[in-house]
Structure formats: C-alpha cells, structure tokens
Motif scaffolding. Structure first.
Motif, PDB file in Angstrom:
ATOM      1  N   VAL A 130     -44.509 -16.099   2.616  1.00  0.00           N
ATOM      2  CA  VAL A 130     -45.348 -14.914   2.472  1.00  0.00           C
ATOM      3  C   VAL A 130     -46.745 -15.357   2.069  1.00  0.00           C
ATOM      4  O   VAL A 130     -46.921 -16.392   1.423  1.00  0.00           O
ATOM      5  N   ASN A 131     -47.732 -14.578   2.483  1.00  0.00           N
ATOM      6  CA  ASN A 131     -49.134 -14.937   2.253  1.00  0.00           C
ATOM      7  C   ASN A 131     -49.883 -13.764   1.631  1.00  0.00           C
ATOM      8  O   ASN A 131     -49.850 -12.666   2.180  1.00  0.00           O
ATOM      9  N   PHE A 132     -50.529 -14.014   0.503  1.00  0.00           N
ATOM     10  CA  PHE A 132     -51.442 -13.044  -0.086  1.00  0.00           C
ATOM     11  C   PHE A 132     -52.254 -13.742  -1.170  1.00  0.00           C
ATOM     12  O   PHE A 132     -51.884 -14.805  -1.660  1.00  0.00           O
ATOM     13  N   GLY A 133     -53.381 -13.170  -1.499  1.00  0.00           N
ATOM     14  CA  GLY A 133     -54.234 -13.708  -2.555  1.00  0.00           C
ATOM     15  C   GLY A 133     -54.729 -15.118  -2.295  1.00  0.00           C
ATOM     16  O   GLY A 133     -54.991 -15.874  -3.223  1.00  0.00           O
ATOM     17  N   GLY A 134     -54.858 -15.496  -1.006  1.00  0.00           N
ATOM     18  CA  GLY A 134     -55.376 -16.810  -0.652  1.00  0.00           C
ATOM     19  C   GLY A 134     -54.362 -17.941  -0.737  1.00  0.00           C
ATOM     20  O   GLY A 134     -54.741 -19.106  -0.669  1.00  0.00           O
ATOM     21  N   ILE A 135     -53.074 -17.614  -0.883  1.00  0.00           N
ATOM     22  CA  ILE A 135     -52.024 -18.631  -1.009  1.00  0.00           C
ATOM     23  C   ILE A 135     -50.886 -18.337  -0.038  1.00  0.00           C
ATOM     24  O   ILE A 135     -50.533 -17.177   0.178  1.00  0.00           O
ATOM     25  N   SER A 136     -50.292 -19.398   0.479  1.00  0.00           N
ATOM     26  CA  SER A 136     -49.017 -19.297   1.190  1.00  0.00           C
ATOM     27  C   SER A 136     -47.928 -19.649   0.187  1.00  0.00           C
ATOM     28  O   SER A 136     -47.954 -20.729  -0.405  1.00  0.00           O
ATOM     29  N   PHE A 137     -47.000 -18.737  -0.025  1.00  0.00           N
ATOM     30  CA  PHE A 137     -45.877 -18.960  -0.936  1.00  0.00           C
ATOM     31  C   PHE A 137     -44.679 -19.384  -0.106  1.00  0.00           C
ATOM     32  O   PHE A 137     -44.206 -18.616   0.739  1.00  0.00           O
ATOM     33  N   ASN A 138     -44.203 -20.588  -0.355  1.00  0.00           N
ATOM     34  CA  ASN A 138     -43.058 -21.112   0.379  1.00  0.00           C
ATOM     35  C   ASN A 138     -41.840 -21.162  -0.521  1.00  0.00           C
ATOM     36  O   ASN A 138     -41.942 -21.502  -1.708  1.00  0.00           O
ATOM     37  N   GLU A 139     -40.703 -20.846   0.041  1.00  0.00           N
ATOM     38  CA  GLU A 139     -39.435 -20.945  -0.673  1.00  0.00           C
ATOM     39  C   GLU A 139     -39.309 -22.340  -1.285  1.00  0.00           C
ATOM     40  O   GLU A 139     -39.554 -23.342  -0.617  1.00  0.00           O
ATOM     41  N   GLY A 140     -38.975 -22.403  -2.562  1.00  0.00           N
ATOM     42  CA  GLY A 140     -38.770 -23.680  -3.225  1.00  0.00           C
ATOM     43  C   GLY A 140     -40.002 -24.285  -3.865  1.00  0.00           C
ATOM     44  O   GLY A 140     -39.892 -25.244  -4.634  1.00  0.00           O
ATOM     45  N   ASP A 141     -41.207 -23.755  -3.577  1.00  0.00           N
ATOM     46  CA  ASP A 141     -42.403 -24.209  -4.284  1.00  0.00           C
ATOM     47  C   ASP A 141     -42.285 -23.807  -5.749  1.00  0.00           C
ATOM     48  O   ASP A 141     -41.409 -23.031  -6.126  1.00  0.00           O
ATOM     49  N   TYR A 142     -43.201 -24.292  -6.576  1.00  0.00           N
ATOM     50  CA  TYR A 142     -43.175 -24.019  -8.017  1.00  0.00           C
ATOM     51  C   TYR A 142     -44.350 -23.126  -8.388  1.00  0.00           C
ATOM     52  O   TYR A 142     -45.474 -23.355  -7.947  1.00  0.00           O
ATOM     53  N   LEU A 143     -44.067 -22.121  -9.203  1.00  0.00           N
ATOM     54  CA  LEU A 143     -45.089 -21.179  -9.635  1.00  0.00           C
ATOM     55  C   LEU A 143     -45.221 -21.256 -11.148  1.00  0.00           C
ATOM     56  O   LEU A 143     -44.212 -21.341 -11.858  1.00  0.00           O
ATOM     57  N   TYR A 144     -46.462 -21.236 -11.618  1.00  0.00           N
ATOM     58  CA  TYR A 144     -46.790 -21.255 -13.043  1.00  0.00           C
ATOM     59  C   TYR A 144     -47.763 -20.101 -13.280  1.00  0.00           C
ATOM     60  O   TYR A 144     -48.733 -19.952 -12.531  1.00  0.00           O
ATOM     61  N   ALA A 145     -47.518 -19.301 -14.307  1.00  0.00           N
ATOM     62  CA  ALA A 145     -48.399 -18.178 -14.590  1.00  0.00           C
ATOM     63  C   ALA A 145     -48.569 -18.024 -16.094  1.00  0.00           C
ATOM     64  O   ALA A 145     -47.620 -18.206 -16.858  1.00  0.00           O
ATOM     65  N   ASP A 146     -49.784 -17.704 -16.491  1.00  0.00           N
ATOM     66  CA  ASP A 146     -50.084 -17.380 -17.887  1.00  0.00           C
ATOM     67  C   ASP A 146     -51.285 -16.441 -17.898  1.00  0.00           C
ATOM     68  O   ASP A 146     -51.655 -15.894 -16.853  1.00  0.00           O
ATOM     69  N   ARG A 147     -51.912 -16.280 -19.049  1.00  0.00           N
ATOM     70  CA  ARG A 147     -53.036 -15.345 -19.162  1.00  0.00           C
ATOM     71  C   ARG A 147     -54.225 -15.732 -18.292  1.00  0.00           C
ATOM     72  O   ARG A 147     -55.063 -14.895 -17.961  1.00  0.00           O
ATOM     73  N   ASP A 148     -54.350 -17.011 -17.945  1.00  0.00           N
ATOM     74  CA  ASP A 148     -55.482 -17.466 -17.142  1.00  0.00           C
ATOM     75  C   ASP A 148     -55.296 -17.260 -15.648  1.00  0.00           C
ATOM     76  O   ASP A 148     -56.266 -17.281 -14.901  1.00  0.00           O
ATOM     77  N   GLY A 149     -54.060 -17.128 -15.192  1.00  0.00           N
ATOM     78  CA  GLY A 149     -53.851 -16.928 -13.769  1.00  0.00           C
ATOM     79  C   GLY A 149     -52.511 -17.445 -13.286  1.00  0.00           C
ATOM     80  O   GLY A 149     -51.641 -17.803 -14.075  1.00  0.00           O
ATOM     81  N   ILE A 150     -52.400 -17.487 -11.976  1.00  0.00           N
ATOM     82  CA  ILE A 150     -51.171 -17.918 -11.306  1.00  0.00           C
ATOM     83  C   ILE A 150     -51.509 -19.077 -10.391  1.00  0.00           C
ATOM     84  O   ILE A 150     -52.459 -18.996  -9.606  1.00  0.00           O
ATOM     85  N   ILE A 151     -50.721 -20.151 -10.505  1.00  0.00           N
ATOM     86  CA  ILE A 151     -50.905 -21.302  -9.624  1.00  0.00           C
ATOM     87  C   ILE A 151     -49.574 -21.641  -8.962  1.00  0.00           C
ATOM     88  O   ILE A 151     -48.506 -21.335  -9.495  1.00  0.00           O
ATOM     89  N   VAL A 152     -49.672 -22.291  -7.816  1.00  0.00           N
ATOM     90  CA  VAL A 152     -48.502 -22.698  -7.053  1.00  0.00           C
ATOM     91  C   VAL A 152     -48.667 -24.156  -6.666  1.00  0.00           C
ATOM     92  O   VAL A 152     -49.766 -24.620  -6.366  1.00  0.00           O
ATOM     93  N   SER A 153     -47.545 -24.878  -6.664  1.00  0.00           N
ATOM     94  CA  SER A 153     -47.528 -26.284  -6.277  1.00  0.00           C
ATOM     95  C   SER A 153     -46.257 -26.560  -5.490  1.00  0.00           C
ATOM     96  O   SER A 153     -45.202 -25.994  -5.775  1.00  0.00           O
ATOM     97  N   SER A 154     -46.354 -27.456  -4.529  1.00  0.00           N
ATOM     98  CA  SER A 154     -45.149 -27.849  -3.775  1.00  0.00           C
ATOM     99  C   SER A 154     -44.292 -28.806  -4.599  1.00  0.00           C
ATOM    100  O   SER A 154     -43.139 -29.030  -4.281  1.00  0.00           O
ATOM    101  N   LEU A 155     -44.877 -29.369  -5.681  1.00  0.00           N
ATOM    102  CA  LEU A 155     -44.162 -30.288  -6.558  1.00  0.00           C
ATOM    103  C   LEU A 155     -44.072 -29.721  -7.968  1.00  0.00           C
ATOM    104  O   LEU A 155     -44.970 -28.977  -8.391  1.00  0.00           O
ATOM    105  N   PRO A 156     -43.034 -30.073  -8.723  1.00  0.00           N
ATOM    106  CA  PRO A 156     -43.005 -29.645 -10.124  1.00  0.00           C
ATOM    107  C   PRO A 156     -44.092 -30.392 -10.906  1.00  0.00           C
ATOM    108  O   PRO A 156     -44.317 -31.579 -10.697  1.00  0.00           O
ATOM    109  N   LEU A 157     -44.773 -29.680 -11.788  1.00  0.00           N
ATOM    110  CA  LEU A 157     -45.875 -30.257 -12.554  1.00  0.00           C
ATOM    111  C   LEU A 157     -45.451 -30.363 -14.017  1.00  0.00           C
ATOM    112  O   LEU A 157     -44.956 -29.403 -14.587  1.00  0.00           O
ATOM    113  N   GLU A 158     -45.669 -31.522 -14.619  1.00  0.00           N
ATOM    114  CA  GLU A 158     -45.340 -31.719 -16.028  1.00  0.00           C
ATOM    115  C   GLU A 158     -46.563 -32.228 -16.755  1.00  0.00           C
ATOM    116  O   GLU A 158     -47.311 -33.047 -16.250  1.00  0.00           O
ATOM    117  N   MET A 159     -46.737 -31.782 -17.976  1.00  0.00           N
ATOM    118  CA  MET A 159     -47.892 -32.209 -18.790  1.00  0.00           C
ATOM    119  C   MET A 159     -47.603 -33.520 -19.476  1.00  0.00           C
ATOM    120  O   MET A 159     -46.645 -33.953 -19.836  1.00  0.00           O
TER     121      MET A 159
END
Length: 159
Positions: A130-159
């Motif tokens: 699905v596509n909206f808000g300038g992003i293609s959302f693919n099944e199995g991608d990773y989504l992170y959201a907080d007060r600053d916004g929503i980001i998507v990555s094809s890989l899991p992100l760790e700090m």
C-alpha cells in the motif's frame, strides 16, 4: 526496546523512509514498533476486523482506505487489537471513539476523526503493498512511530 525515530533516522539514514506529517496519534501507546501487516480496504472494515481478532505477535496493521471520510477503527477494534497483542494500527483514513481509544495501550495513528462508521459491504485485501504519505508499505517491513513521526525500514533497526 526504547527508541526515538529521530535517533533512528540519524543512525540509519540509508535505511529509513519518513512518512509525510499527515498522521495524528489516537491510541494509548505513544510509541510503537513492529513488523508491518498490510491491509487495503475499499469500503467495509470486515477484513481488518478479522485480522485484529487474530494473534498480532506485536505487529502493526497498516491500513489504506484511500483517505475515505468514514471511521475505520473505533474503540471496539482497538480492544481486539489489545486483546490479540497488536502493537498498533496506522490508517490512511479516519477513526472515532477517540476518548476511549486513547485509553487502550495500542498505538493508533490516523488522518483524523469522523463520527460515521464505514457501512459498505465489500472484501478487503491482505498482504499487498500500500502507498500513502510518500511511502510504500510492504508486508514484513518494520515500522517505528513516536511523537516525532513514523518511519519505515526494510530492516530491523537497533540503537
């Protein structure tokens, strides 16, 4: 895992896509992360109801209804999401019952509110891009959201 989307964008600029600033938070969880399960609806939220009644395993449902101005999620669906371990829901559409949804410990991001629920009867589609808000959302991608916004990555992100 505690994270901040700003820090993830700084550390992994080549792996992050940032959703345009179109969403508002209506859930009890102010931060969420998980793998994406995609849903495309063209009317009824029946397919989403069935999905949220299944085990969520900490995933996030990303729902596209083409910004149709009827409510796709309210407090009843949020209760299903909570009971079945969904981390959150992101909707290219609208929600209702927000006084109650903000009390349920599940992330909920949407374009806004609408008191009228969806009434059409039609099937939706699971596991499609699905596509909206300038992003293609693919099944199995990773989504992170907080007060600053929503980001998507094809890989899991760790700090």
């Amino acid at each position: 895992m505690k994270f901040y989307t700003a820090d993830l964008c700084d550390k992994f600029p080549e792996y992050t896509q940032v959703l345009e600033p179109i969403m508002k938070s209506y859930g009890g969880a102010k931060r969420m992360m998980g793998q994406i399960v995609t849903v495309k609806l063209s009317g009824s939220n029946k397919t989403l109801i069935e999905l949220l009644k299944s085990e969520g395993y900490g995933q996030i449902a990303v729902v596209d209804v083409d910004a149709n101005y009827t409510a796709v999620v309210g407090d009843n669906l949020m209760k299903f999401a909570y009971e079945n371990n969904w981390a959150g829901i992101v909707i290219n559409g609208y929600v209702r019952d927000t006084k109650n949804t903000k009390e349920i410990d599940v992330g909920l991001f949407a374009l806004g509110t609408c008191p009228k629920k969806t009434m059409e009867v039609c099937e939706g589609f699971l596991h499609v891009t699905v596509n909206f808000g300038g992003i293609s959302f693919n099944e199995g991608d990773y989504l992170y959201a907080d007060r600053d916004g929503i980001i998507v990555s094809s890989l899991p992100l760790e700090m």
